[in-house]
Design a protein around this motif. Structure first.
Motif, PDB file in Angstrom:
ATOM      1  N   GLN A  82      44.173  34.739  31.100  1.00 54.90           N
ATOM      2  CA  GLN A  82      43.442  36.008  31.077  1.00 54.90           C
ATOM      3  C   GLN A  82      41.983  35.821  30.678  1.00 54.90           C
ATOM      4  OE1 GLN A  82      46.151  38.066  28.386  1.00 54.90           O
ATOM      5  NE2 GLN A  82      46.870  39.393  30.044  1.00 54.90           N
ATOM      6  N   ALA A 114      44.184  35.562  37.573  1.00 55.87           N
ATOM      7  CA  ALA A 114      44.806  35.037  36.362  1.00 55.87           C
ATOM      8  C   ALA A 114      46.137  34.370  36.697  1.00 55.87           C
ATOM      9  CB  ALA A 114      45.012  36.154  35.345  1.00 55.87           C
ATOM     10  N   LEU A 131      50.132  39.869  35.282  1.00 57.77           N
ATOM     11  CA  LEU A 131      48.815  39.291  35.570  1.00 57.77           C
ATOM     12  C   LEU A 131      48.319  39.670  36.955  1.00 57.77           C
ATOM     13  CD1 LEU A 131      49.099  35.652  34.148  1.00 57.77           C
ATOM     14  CD2 LEU A 131      48.251  37.726  33.014  1.00 57.77           C
TER      15      LEU A 131
END
Length: 396
Positions: A273, A237, A233
C-alpha cells in the motif's frame, strides 16, 4: 462396520475420577527400524481397534510433513518416527483394514496429512470429537474431554513444538504418547452415552465419510490470494503484493521456515500500500520490527524498485459462480439446521454437515428418492430429517 465393544478396561470405569499425569504411563515403544515396524504391525493386526494421532511441523518448516505417528492398542503405545523409513506400507494395510477400527480425535487434519505424505487410505473410523459433538459437549477439545470423562489431566505444553527436530526429548515423546494412549478409553466412555441411539449411528456414518472423503492435504503453494487482506487492494498494490509475496516465499524456502515467520501478511499489505521509495520509510511501518527491517529491508527495497520498472501481471483468481437461487437454498438449510440444533441441544453441523448443505443446495432434489441418494453417506440422518429437508427445499 466392525467395532470393538465398550469395555471397562484401562482407565475408564463408571465414576472414574482419578487425576493422572502422563508421568505415570509406561514409556512408549519408539519405532525406528523395519524390525520394530513389522513387530508393531503384527501386534496391531490382532487388535480390534487402536488409537492414532500424528505430529507435524507446520509451524516450523516451509513444507510441513508428518513427523511422528502415535498408535495405541489396549496394552501398548507406539511412537513411529517416519523419518527413519523409506516406506510405511505395513501401516497402510492396517489403516485400510475394515475389520480394525481406527480411533482419532478431530481426525481430519491427521488424515489429510497421512494421505498427502504416504497415500494411505482408511476404513472403519471412529472420531471422538464427532461423538462428543453429538452429545452436545460444550468443549470438544481432547484435554477437556479426557478430564471430564476419564479424570485424566494432560499438559499441552508441547502443542506448538518443533516435531521435525531430532533428537526428540524424552518429555516430548511422553507428550506424543499421551495423545493416542487414552483414545480407546475415551471412545468407550462416549459410546456408552450414545449407544442404542440414532446419534451413535450418525457418528459412525460421519466418521466413515471423514475417512473416505477427506482429501490429501495440499502441499504449500505460492499464491497472493492466501495473503490475508489481498482482496481489499487496488490493482497497482496487488501487483506489488505479488512481487513481495514471491520474495517472501523465496526467503522462506531458503530458510526452511513458514512464510509467516519471515514477514507477516500484514507487513506485505502495508508495504504494497505504501510503495516506499526510501529505506527509512520501512521503519515507520508498524508491522515490521527493527530486526526485520535490518534483515530484510534491502531485499524489500530491491523488490519494490524492480516492480516499479516492470510491474508483473496479477494471477487471476478463479471464482466459482453460485446462483442466487442456490445461495437462497443454502441460507434456508443453514437457518433450518441452526434452529433444529438449538431445539436438540446440538451443534448445527451435527444436524446437517456443511458438505451436505452444499450438495443439496447446489442440485435441489426433485423427490425424496433423489434426496436419499444425495444423503447416501448418512442414511440415519436421512431417516431422521429427510422429510423435513425435502419439504423445506420444495417450498423454495
Amino acid at each position: 462396520m466392525s467395532a470393538e465393544q465398550p469395555a471397562t478396561g484401562r482407565g475408564f470405569l463408571p465414576g472414574y475420577n482419578k487425576i493422572m499425569s502422563i508421568d505415570e504411563l509406561r514409556a512408549p515403544t519408539l519405532v525406528t527400524d523395519q524390525e520394530g515396524l513389522l513387530a508393531m504391525a503384527q501386534h496391531l493386526s490382532h487388535e480390534p481397534a487402536f488409537g492414532i494421532d500424528t505430529e507435524s511441523n507446520s509451524l516450523h518448516a516451509y513444507q510441513e510433513r508428518v513427523c511422528l505417528i502415535q498408535i495405541s492398542s489396549r496394552t501398548c503405545d507406539f511412537v513411529v518416527d517416519p523419518f527413519c523409513f523409506e516406506s510405511l506400507d505395513a501401516l497402510g494395510s492396517l489403516f485400510a483394514d475394515n475389520q480394525i477400527q481406527k480411533v482419532f480425535h478431530a481426525g481430519d487434519y491427521d488424515l489429510a496429512c497421512l494421505k498427502r505424505d504416504y497415500g494411505f487410505s482408511f476404513l472403519n473410523l471412529f472420531d471422538t470429537m464427532l461423538a462428543a459433538s453429538s452429545l452436545g459437549e460444550p468443549n470438544i477439545g481432547l484435554a477437556a474431554l479426557l478430564e471430564k470423562y476419564l479424570g485424566v489431566f494432560v499438559d499441552k505444553k508441547y502443542q506448538r513444538a518443533d516435531w521435525g527436530a531430532r533428537p526428540l526429548k524424552p518429555e516430548m515423546l511422553s507428550y506424543a504418547q499421551n495423545d493416542s494412549h487414552y483414545l480407546l478409553d475415551l471412545r468407550d466412555a462416549l459410546s456408552e452415552q450414545l449407544r442404542n441411539t440414532e446419534w451413535y449411528r450418525i457418528v459412525l456414518e460421519d466418521s466413515q465419510t471423514l475417512a473416505l472423503n477427506t482429501p490429501p492435504q495440499r502441499n504449500h503453494e505460492e499464491s497472493i490470494w492466501q495473503v490475508k487482506g489481498a482482496n481489499e487492494l487496488k490493482p497497482p498494490a496487488l501487483s506489488l503484493l505479488q512481487a513481495l509475496n514471491h520474495m517472501r516465499e523465496t526467503l522462506a524456502e531458503q530458510a526452511d521456515k513458514p512464510p509467516f515467520k519471515i514477514l507477516s501478511d500484514r507487513a506485505l499489505i502495508e508495504i504494497a500500500q505504501t510503495q516506499p521509495h526510501y529505506f527509512q520509510e520501512l521503519t515507520l511501518l508498524p508491522s515490521l520490527s527493527p530486526g526485520q527491517t535490518r534483515r530484510f529491508g534491502p531485499e524489500i527495497m530491491r523488490t519494490v524498485e524492480k516492480w516499479r520498472k516492470s510491474p508483473p501481471s496479477v494471477e487471476t483468481r478463479r471464482w466459482k459462480r453460485i446462483s442466487q437461487a442456490e445461495l437462497r437454498r443454502r441460507d434456508q438449510l443453514l437457518e433450518w439446521r441452526k434452529e433444529t440444533g438449538a431445539l436438540l441441544g446440538l451443534p448445527s453441523n451435527i444436524v446437517l454437515p456443511k458438505e451436505l448443505v452444499h450438495t443439496i443446495a447446489s442440485v435441489p432434489p426433485a423427490d425424496l428418492e433423489a434426496l436419499r441418494e444425495q444423503m447416501a453417506s448418512s442414511p440415519t440422518r436421512y431417516s431422521r430429517f429427510g422429510q423435513e429437508i425435502y419439504e423445506l427445499i420444495k417450498r423454495e
